[in-house]
Scaffold this motif. Sequence first.
Motif, PDB file in Angstrom:
ATOM      1  N   THR A  68      14.872 -49.515  -5.229  1.00 25.76           N
ATOM      2  CA  THR A  68      13.815 -49.552  -6.238  1.00 25.76           C
ATOM      3  C   THR A  68      12.757 -50.562  -5.833  1.00 25.76           C
ATOM      4  O   THR A  68      13.061 -51.724  -5.560  1.00 25.76           O
ATOM      5  CB  THR A  68      14.373 -49.912  -7.624  1.00 25.76           C
ATOM      6  OG1 THR A  68      15.326 -48.909  -8.002  1.00 25.76           O
ATOM      7  CG2 THR A  68      13.264 -49.953  -8.669  1.00 25.76           C
ATOM      8  N   ILE A  69      11.519 -50.100  -5.800  1.00 27.56           N
ATOM      9  CA  ILE A  69      10.375 -50.966  -5.533  1.00 27.56           C
ATOM     10  C   ILE A  69       9.921 -51.579  -6.850  1.00 27.56           C
ATOM     11  O   ILE A  69       9.796 -50.879  -7.851  1.00 27.56           O
ATOM     12  CB  ILE A  69       9.239 -50.158  -4.892  1.00 27.56           C
ATOM     13  CG1 ILE A  69       9.703 -49.563  -3.550  1.00 27.56           C
ATOM     14  CG2 ILE A  69       7.989 -51.008  -4.701  1.00 27.56           C
ATOM     15  CD1 ILE A  69       8.837 -48.438  -3.052  1.00 27.56           C
ATOM     16  N   PRO A 123       8.841 -49.670 -12.390  1.00 25.01           N
ATOM     17  CA  PRO A 123       9.586 -49.658 -11.136  1.00 25.01           C
ATOM     18  C   PRO A 123       9.523 -48.285 -10.474  1.00 25.01           C
ATOM     19  O   PRO A 123       9.342 -47.265 -11.146  1.00 25.01           O
ATOM     20  CB  PRO A 123      11.008 -50.016 -11.568  1.00 25.01           C
ATOM     21  CG  PRO A 123      11.085 -49.561 -12.990  1.00 25.01           C
ATOM     22  CD  PRO A 123       9.716 -49.771 -13.563  1.00 25.01           C
ATOM     23  N   LEU A 124       9.696 -48.263  -9.154  1.00 26.46           N
ATOM     24  CA  LEU A 124       9.607 -47.022  -8.395  1.00 26.46           C
ATOM     25  C   LEU A 124      10.900 -46.808  -7.608  1.00 26.46           C
ATOM     26  O   LEU A 124      11.069 -47.337  -6.504  1.00 26.46           O
ATOM     27  CB  LEU A 124       8.420 -47.077  -7.417  1.00 26.46           C
ATOM     28  CG  LEU A 124       7.030 -47.312  -8.012  1.00 26.46           C
ATOM     29  CD1 LEU A 124       6.001 -47.495  -6.895  1.00 26.46           C
ATOM     30  CD2 LEU A 124       6.635 -46.161  -8.926  1.00 26.46           C
ATOM     31  N   PRO A 125      11.846 -46.018  -8.136  1.00 28.28           N
ATOM     32  CA  PRO A 125      13.062 -45.717  -7.367  1.00 28.28           C
ATOM     33  C   PRO A 125      12.786 -44.640  -6.328  1.00 28.28           C
ATOM     34  O   PRO A 125      12.136 -43.632  -6.620  1.00 28.28           O
ATOM     35  CB  PRO A 125      14.029 -45.218  -8.444  1.00 28.28           C
ATOM     36  CG  PRO A 125      13.143 -44.661  -9.524  1.00 28.28           C
ATOM     37  CD  PRO A 125      11.864 -45.446  -9.491  1.00 28.28           C
ATOM     38  N   VAL A 126      13.264 -44.867  -5.097  1.00 25.02           N
ATOM     39  CA  VAL A 126      13.043 -43.900  -4.025  1.00 25.02           C
ATOM     40  C   VAL A 126      14.297 -43.786  -3.164  1.00 25.02           C
ATOM     41  O   VAL A 126      15.136 -44.681  -3.125  1.00 25.02           O
ATOM     42  CB  VAL A 126      11.844 -44.295  -3.121  1.00 25.02           C
ATOM     43  CG1 VAL A 126      10.546 -44.250  -3.896  1.00 25.02           C
ATOM     44  CG2 VAL A 126      12.046 -45.665  -2.485  1.00 25.02           C
ATOM     45  N   SER A 127      14.402 -42.676  -2.458  1.00 23.15           N
ATOM     46  CA  SER A 127      15.455 -42.487  -1.471  1.00 23.15           C
ATOM     47  C   SER A 127      15.242 -43.463  -0.321  1.00 23.15           C
ATOM     48  O   SER A 127      14.102 -43.767   0.041  1.00 23.15           O
ATOM     49  CB  SER A 127      15.436 -41.046  -0.960  1.00 23.15           C
ATOM     50  OG  SER A 127      16.315 -40.895   0.123  1.00 23.15           O
ATOM     51  N   VAL A 181       9.903 -33.526   1.937  1.00 23.53           N
ATOM     52  CA  VAL A 181      10.059 -33.595   0.483  1.00 23.53           C
ATOM     53  C   VAL A 181      11.173 -32.654   0.023  1.00 23.53           C
ATOM     54  O   VAL A 181      11.983 -33.002  -0.845  1.00 23.53           O
ATOM     55  CB  VAL A 181       8.718 -33.275  -0.206  1.00 23.53           C
ATOM     56  CG1 VAL A 181       8.900 -33.117  -1.714  1.00 23.53           C
ATOM     57  CG2 VAL A 181       7.704 -34.378   0.098  1.00 23.53           C
ATOM     58  N   GLU A 182      11.239 -31.468   0.613  1.00 24.42           N
ATOM     59  CA  GLU A 182      12.310 -30.519   0.250  1.00 24.42           C
ATOM     60  C   GLU A 182      13.691 -31.100   0.537  1.00 24.42           C
ATOM     61  O   GLU A 182      14.657 -30.807  -0.181  1.00 24.42           O
ATOM     62  CB  GLU A 182      12.125 -29.212   1.030  1.00 24.42           C
ATOM     63  CG  GLU A 182      10.925 -28.382   0.575  1.00 24.42           C
ATOM     64  CD  GLU A 182      10.603 -27.261   1.555  1.00 24.42           C
ATOM     65  OE1 GLU A 182      11.359 -27.117   2.559  1.00 24.42           O
ATOM     66  OE2 GLU A 182       9.605 -26.550   1.338  1.00 24.42           O
ATOM     67  N   LEU A 183      13.787 -31.944   1.578  1.00 18.10           N
ATOM     68  CA  LEU A 183      15.072 -32.518   1.976  1.00 18.10           C
ATOM     69  C   LEU A 183      15.347 -33.873   1.314  1.00 18.10           C
ATOM     70  O   LEU A 183      16.255 -34.589   1.719  1.00 18.10           O
ATOM     71  CB  LEU A 183      15.132 -32.657   3.498  1.00 18.10           C
ATOM     72  CG  LEU A 183      15.125 -31.332   4.277  1.00 18.10           C
ATOM     73  CD1 LEU A 183      15.139 -31.583   5.775  1.00 18.10           C
ATOM     74  CD2 LEU A 183      16.315 -30.461   3.864  1.00 18.10           C
ATOM     75  N   GLY A 184      14.564 -34.207   0.305  1.00 16.44           N
ATOM     76  CA  GLY A 184      14.865 -35.381  -0.504  1.00 16.44           C
ATOM     77  C   GLY A 184      14.058 -36.621  -0.216  1.00 16.44           C
ATOM     78  O   GLY A 184      14.273 -37.660  -0.862  1.00 16.44           O
ATOM     79  N   VAL A 185      13.118 -36.564   0.717  1.00  9.92           N
ATOM     80  CA  VAL A 185      12.260 -37.721   0.968  1.00  9.92           C
ATOM     81  C   VAL A 185      11.240 -37.825  -0.163  1.00  9.92           C
ATOM     82  O   VAL A 185      10.540 -36.852  -0.461  1.00  9.92           O
ATOM     83  CB  VAL A 185      11.532 -37.586   2.323  1.00  9.92           C
ATOM     84  CG1 VAL A 185      10.474 -38.670   2.487  1.00  9.92           C
ATOM     85  CG2 VAL A 185      12.540 -37.633   3.471  1.00  9.92           C
ATOM     86  N   ASN A 186      11.173 -38.978  -0.780  1.00 15.37           N
ATOM     87  CA  ASN A 186      10.160 -39.161  -1.837  1.00 15.37           C
ATOM     88  C   ASN A 186       9.379 -40.461  -1.659  1.00 15.37           C
ATOM     89  O   ASN A 186       8.860 -41.023  -2.622  1.00 15.37           O
ATOM     90  CB  ASN A 186      10.774 -39.084  -3.234  1.00 15.37           C
ATOM     91  CG  ASN A 186      11.856 -40.124  -3.471  1.00 15.37           C
ATOM     92  OD1 ASN A 186      12.196 -40.907  -2.580  1.00 15.37           O
ATOM     93  ND2 ASN A 186      12.397 -40.144  -4.676  1.00 15.37           N
ATOM     94  N   PHE A 187       9.308 -40.937  -0.405  1.00 15.48           N
ATOM     95  CA  PHE A 187       8.481 -42.099  -0.072  1.00 15.48           C
ATOM     96  C   PHE A 187       7.736 -41.782   1.212  1.00 15.48           C
ATOM     97  O   PHE A 187       8.343 -41.587   2.271  1.00 15.48           O
ATOM     98  CB  PHE A 187       9.329 -43.350   0.117  1.00 15.48           C
ATOM     99  CG  PHE A 187       8.516 -44.598   0.385  1.00 15.48           C
ATOM    100  CD1 PHE A 187       8.065 -45.387  -0.661  1.00 15.48           C
ATOM    101  CD2 PHE A 187       8.193 -44.972   1.681  1.00 15.48           C
ATOM    102  CE1 PHE A 187       7.305 -46.516  -0.422  1.00 15.48           C
ATOM    103  CE2 PHE A 187       7.440 -46.101   1.939  1.00 15.48           C
ATOM    104  CZ  PHE A 187       6.990 -46.882   0.884  1.00 15.48           C
ATOM    105  N   LEU A 188       6.410 -41.704   1.134  1.00 18.32           N
ATOM    106  CA  LEU A 188       5.564 -41.432   2.288  1.00 18.32           C
ATOM    107  C   LEU A 188       4.682 -42.637   2.563  1.00 18.32           C
ATOM    108  O   LEU A 188       4.103 -43.219   1.643  1.00 18.32           O
ATOM    109  CB  LEU A 188       4.666 -40.215   2.038  1.00 18.32           C
ATOM    110  CG  LEU A 188       5.347 -38.880   1.745  1.00 18.32           C
ATOM    111  CD1 LEU A 188       4.295 -37.808   1.503  1.00 18.32           C
ATOM    112  CD2 LEU A 188       6.269 -38.474   2.890  1.00 18.32           C
ATOM    113  N   ASP A 189       4.570 -42.995   3.831  1.00 22.97           N
ATOM    114  CA  ASP A 189       3.724 -44.107   4.254  1.00 22.97           C
ATOM    115  C   ASP A 189       2.533 -43.559   5.021  1.00 22.97           C
ATOM    116  O   ASP A 189       2.694 -42.763   5.955  1.00 22.97           O
ATOM    117  CB  ASP A 189       4.529 -45.056   5.142  1.00 22.97           C
ATOM    118  CG  ASP A 189       3.677 -46.197   5.672  1.00 22.97           C
ATOM    119  OD1 ASP A 189       3.468 -47.168   4.929  1.00 22.97           O
ATOM    120  OD2 ASP A 189       3.207 -46.108   6.836  1.00 22.97           O
ATOM    121  N   THR A 190       1.335 -43.984   4.644  1.00 25.25           N
ATOM    122  CA  THR A 190       0.118 -43.471   5.254  1.00 25.25           C
ATOM    123  C   THR A 190      -0.913 -44.595   5.348  1.00 25.25           C
ATOM    124  O   THR A 190      -0.653 -45.746   5.001  1.00 25.25           O
ATOM    125  CB  THR A 190      -0.428 -42.275   4.446  1.00 25.25           C
ATOM    126  OG1 THR A 190      -1.553 -41.702   5.130  1.00 25.25           O
ATOM    127  CG2 THR A 190      -0.851 -42.686   3.045  1.00 25.25           C
TER     128      THR A 190
END
Length: 295
Positions: free
Chosen positions: A10-11, A18-22, A54-63
């Motif tokens: 969790t961020i 708060p931001l919970p992510v995989s 995203v389909e495989l469960g990634v919900n945090f992207l860095d750009t």
Amino acid sequence: MTTTAAPTITIAPHSAQPLPVSRLGYGTMRLPGPEVWGEPANRAEALQILRTAVELGVNFLDTADYYGQDVTNRLIREALHPYPADLVICTKVGATRRPDKSWVPYNRPENLRASIDNNLRTLGQDQIQLVHLRLMGHGPVPLQEQLEAMFEMQREGKILHVGLSNVTRPELEEGLRLGPIASVENMYSYAQRTTVQLPHGANPGGEEVLDLCEQHGIPLIPFFSLLHALPKADNRIGEIARKYQASEAQVNLAWLLHKSPVLLPIPGTSSLAHLRDNLQARDLQLSAEDMAYLG
């Protein structure tokens, strides 16, 4: 005995939002053309990588808007907008690219504001959930002045959470005194744990700030997390890979996931096959003995 890597993190856990992510995200830096410049060699595959992640469960992207320029932001928007409710898009400001492809600071308050506005526009968002202030050498702009500009945009609602990237231990300590730091993004991998010199400057390593992040409950996001150019005499990661019939990249990522619960790796790739391979690291459980052997 095996050790279990927590599947989520969790961020800003103590904040109002708060931001919970995989715990395996995806870094988009590899999507543009050579030298992180221009359009991808295979645009269709780049878009499919984002959708598959995203389909495989990634919900945090860095750009970052200086990946390309604006290439990764535009790809993310094309592939995923309207965004899933649980997707966290993290961007960076504080740097820019010159026409000769060099990386230079872009960290005056007006620069930071222009970058945030550009990220909001290219991503199609009203608020960016997490923004890392990338330190590229302060020059004439003190860290305090840069962070004050970030916190001002946070109060305005353009930014939800503020983080720091490429920080030394003293810089992180200063940042923590100035305001709420939600996350840190530093170079960190099994083989590269401390400061390394790159063509565009020094990159502080994750090991230098890991204990501070643990003390404050701050996620540490390793970039270049698949950098594992080991000395030929050190084949420990290869031995563990053979033990589990895994790739060295998977063991590298698994080592990070088991090393500390605050680590959030974001392995990047421009290959759909490598993406799938990397994400399998979530299922690789290393034993306490493995971790001791790897060091």
